[in-house]
Design an enzyme around this catalytic site. Structure first.
Site, PDB file in Angstrom:
ATOM      1  N   ASP A 275       0.853  -1.204   0.000  1.00  0.00           N
ATOM      2  CA  ASP A 275       0.000   0.000   0.000  1.00  0.00           C
ATOM      3  C   ASP A 275       0.887   1.252   0.000  1.00  0.00           C
ATOM      4  OD1 ASP A 275      -3.056  -0.912   1.243  1.00  0.00           O
ATOM      5  OD2 ASP A 275      -1.384  -2.257   1.598  1.00  0.00           O
TER       6      ASP A 275
ATOM      7  N   ASP B 255      -6.548  -1.960  -3.166  1.00  0.00           N
ATOM      8  CA  ASP B 255      -7.902  -2.152  -2.653  1.00  0.00           C
ATOM      9  C   ASP B 255      -8.062  -3.642  -2.347  1.00  0.00           C
ATOM     10  OD1 ASP B 255     -10.646  -1.415  -2.121  1.00  0.00           O
ATOM     11  OD2 ASP B 255     -11.166  -2.357  -4.027  1.00  0.00           O
TER      12      ASP B 255
ATOM     13  N   THR C  12      -6.862  -4.814   0.909  1.00  0.00           N
ATOM     14  CA  THR C  12      -5.625  -5.100   1.670  1.00  0.00           C
ATOM     15  C   THR C  12      -5.798  -6.295   2.611  1.00  0.00           C
ATOM     16  OG1 THR C  12      -4.997  -2.785   1.564  1.00  0.00           O
ATOM     17  CG2 THR C  12      -3.928  -4.091   3.260  1.00  0.00           C
TER      18      THR C  12
HETATM   19  P1  AMP Z   1     -14.757  -4.533   1.402  1.00  0.00           P
HETATM   20  O1  AMP Z   1     -15.947  -4.752   0.566  1.00  0.00           O
HETATM   21  O2  AMP Z   1     -14.943  -4.929   2.834  1.00  0.00           O
HETATM   22  O3  AMP Z   1     -13.521  -5.152   0.821  1.00  0.00           O
HETATM   23  O4  AMP Z   1     -14.539  -2.968   1.417  1.00  0.00           O
HETATM   24  C1  AMP Z   1     -14.342  -2.208   0.247  1.00  0.00           C
HETATM   25  C2  AMP Z   1     -13.399  -1.062   0.563  1.00  0.00           C
HETATM   26  O5  AMP Z   1     -13.939  -0.280   1.619  1.00  0.00           O
HETATM   27  C3  AMP Z   1     -12.026  -1.519   1.040  1.00  0.00           C
HETATM   28  O6  AMP Z   1     -11.079  -0.573   0.641  1.00  0.00           O
HETATM   29  C4  AMP Z   1     -12.139  -1.478   2.532  1.00  0.00           C
HETATM   30  O7  AMP Z   1     -10.906  -1.249   3.149  1.00  0.00           O
HETATM   31  C5  AMP Z   1     -13.095  -0.293   2.749  1.00  0.00           C
HETATM   32  N1  AMP Z   1     -13.901  -0.526   3.935  1.00  0.00           N
HETATM   33  C6  AMP Z   1     -15.163  -1.009   3.999  1.00  0.00           C
HETATM   34  N2  AMP Z   1     -15.590  -1.091   5.269  1.00  0.00           N
HETATM   35  C7  AMP Z   1     -14.584  -0.651   6.034  1.00  0.00           C
HETATM   36  C8  AMP Z   1     -14.401  -0.469   7.425  1.00  0.00           C
HETATM   37  N3  AMP Z   1     -15.372  -0.794   8.298  1.00  0.00           N
HETATM   38  N4  AMP Z   1     -13.226   0.008   7.871  1.00  0.00           N
HETATM   39  C9  AMP Z   1     -12.246   0.319   6.992  1.00  0.00           C
HETATM   40  N5  AMP Z   1     -12.346   0.190   5.670  1.00  0.00           N
HETATM   41  C10 AMP Z   1     -13.497  -0.285   5.186  1.00  0.00           C
HETATM   42 MG    MG Z   2      -9.990   0.243  -0.874  1.00  0.00          MG
HETATM   43 MG    MG Z   3      -6.487   0.624  -0.143  1.00  0.00          MG
END
Ligand code: AMP
Ligand code: MG
Ligand code: MG
Length: 320
Positions: free
Chosen positions: A63, A132, A134
């Site tokens: 990242d 995206d 991580t």
């Molecule tokens: P995900 O669908 O959970 O992979 O989330 C999609 C994007 O939104 C990724 O970049 C995640 O890091 C971010 N994201 C979603 N929910 C959260 C959360 N509660 N805290 C931090 N990042 C989140």
């Molecule tokens: Mg992301």
């Molecule tokens: Mg990211």
């Protein structure tokens, strides 16, 4: 007369491509360099994981390096463009090996949609998610990972690049590893085969690592035939445009503007729609709040079907 005509045509054909096409062409190459960095950090075995806001908000060495690589490379070429990246890092001491100054020739050859030919550098905002997915990267779910470079003008996502560094990684040694998808509003999107989800089936794609009671309540209310839980906003938009899922539903804060800008541009370029859960469109001007507080609802087709079935109780729990 001949001389005039000749000069006119040679000047026309040599006219430099519009700024937007130069930015997209550069972002394409910058994202490919980023993908190499993502793969190199993984194969080095040292991910350098740091918790940003707890165990579900991670940052790795990939990242950090990719953020520096993308932001410094684009800033050097387009110094007046506003670039907003996810990671808070300095960009002034980036080593030369992280700089990419190439561009994709094929993109430069395409004509810029007329409504964007006059854009000036200072009018563009670039939203960068260096990696995206991580959480999934650290867990070895490698094809969930994408690199996102979204380009906004007048508050709208108008172009985007999504690189998937591990596309094909389970397809055997002869398969080409990684791919770059890109798109411009008014032009279309490229680098994949546009496919609609099976008709009459309601397949929902959602988070696997940021779930909540509200996220699940919303999905249950939509009465899906199947739910796919995968990481990454970029990856979930890929599920939509390749026909694996019919709706991306995430009734929670957490996603940020750098998660949705490039995916939005590509989805809109092929006729899809993305909003928050309440139906509000996202804005991408540089002053906007980063958090998409009211979640995400996206489809390639049949947006209204899903939007009309989101319960009011869910909408009222999410404040835009
Ligand atoms: P995900 O669908 O959970 O992979 O989330 C999609 C994007 O939104 C990724 O970049 C995640 O890091 C971010 N994201 C979603 N929910 C959260 C959360 N509660 N805290 C931090 N990042 C989140
Ligand atoms: Mg992301
Ligand atoms: Mg990211």
């Amino acid at each position: 007369m001949f001389k005039f005509v000749f000069c006119f045509f040679s000047a026309f054909s040599m006219a430099s491509p519009a700024l937007l096409m130069r930015v997209v062409a550069s972002a394409y190459s910058v994202a490919e360099k980023a993908a190499t960095v993502v793969r190199n950090v993984m194969s080095s075995g040292d991910l350098g994981i740091v918790e940003k806001a707890g165990p579900n908000d991670l940052q790795t060495k990939a990242d950090r390096l990719v953020q520096m690589s993308i932001c410094a490379s684009l800033a050097r070429k387009f110094p007046k463009v506003t670039i907003i990246g996810e990671e808070e890092l300095p960009t002034d001491d980036v080593t030369e090996d992280l700089i990419e100054d190439g561009h994709c020739e094929e993109i430069l050859k395409k004509p810029c949609p007329a409504q964007y030919t006059g854009i000036k550098e200072e009018e563009l905002v670039i939203w960068v998610d260096p990696l995206d997915g991580t959480k999934e990267y650290t867990e070895g779910l490698l094809d969930h990972v994408t690199v996102l470079i979204g380009i906004a003008y007048g508050g709208k996502a108008i172009a985007g690049v999504i690189n998937q560094p591990y596309y094909n990684y389970e397809a055997g040694a002869n398969a080409v590893l990684g791919r770059t998808i890109w798109g411009v509003l008014g032009m279309g999107a490229f680098g994949f085969q546009l496919t609609e989800a099976p008709a009459g089936k309601h397949i929902i794609v959602t988070t696997r690592s940021h779930s909540s009671a509200l996220v699940n309540e919303c999905i249950t209310a939509l009465n899906p035939d199947h739910v796919i839980r995968v990481g990454g906003a970029g990856n979930k938009i890929i599920q939509l445009i390749e026909g694996k899922a019919s709706a991306y539903v995430f009734a929670s804060p957490g996603c940020k503007k750098w998660d949705t800008c490039a995916p939005e541009a590509i989805l809109h370029a092929v006729g899809g729609k993305i909003t928050d859960i309440c139906g509000n469109s996202f804005q991408y001007n540089k002053e906007v709040k980063h958090m998409n507080s009211a979640g995400v609802l996206a489809t390639l087709r049949n947006y209204d079907y899903y939007a009309s079935r989101i319960p009011n109780t869910v909408k009222e729990s999410l404040v835009p």
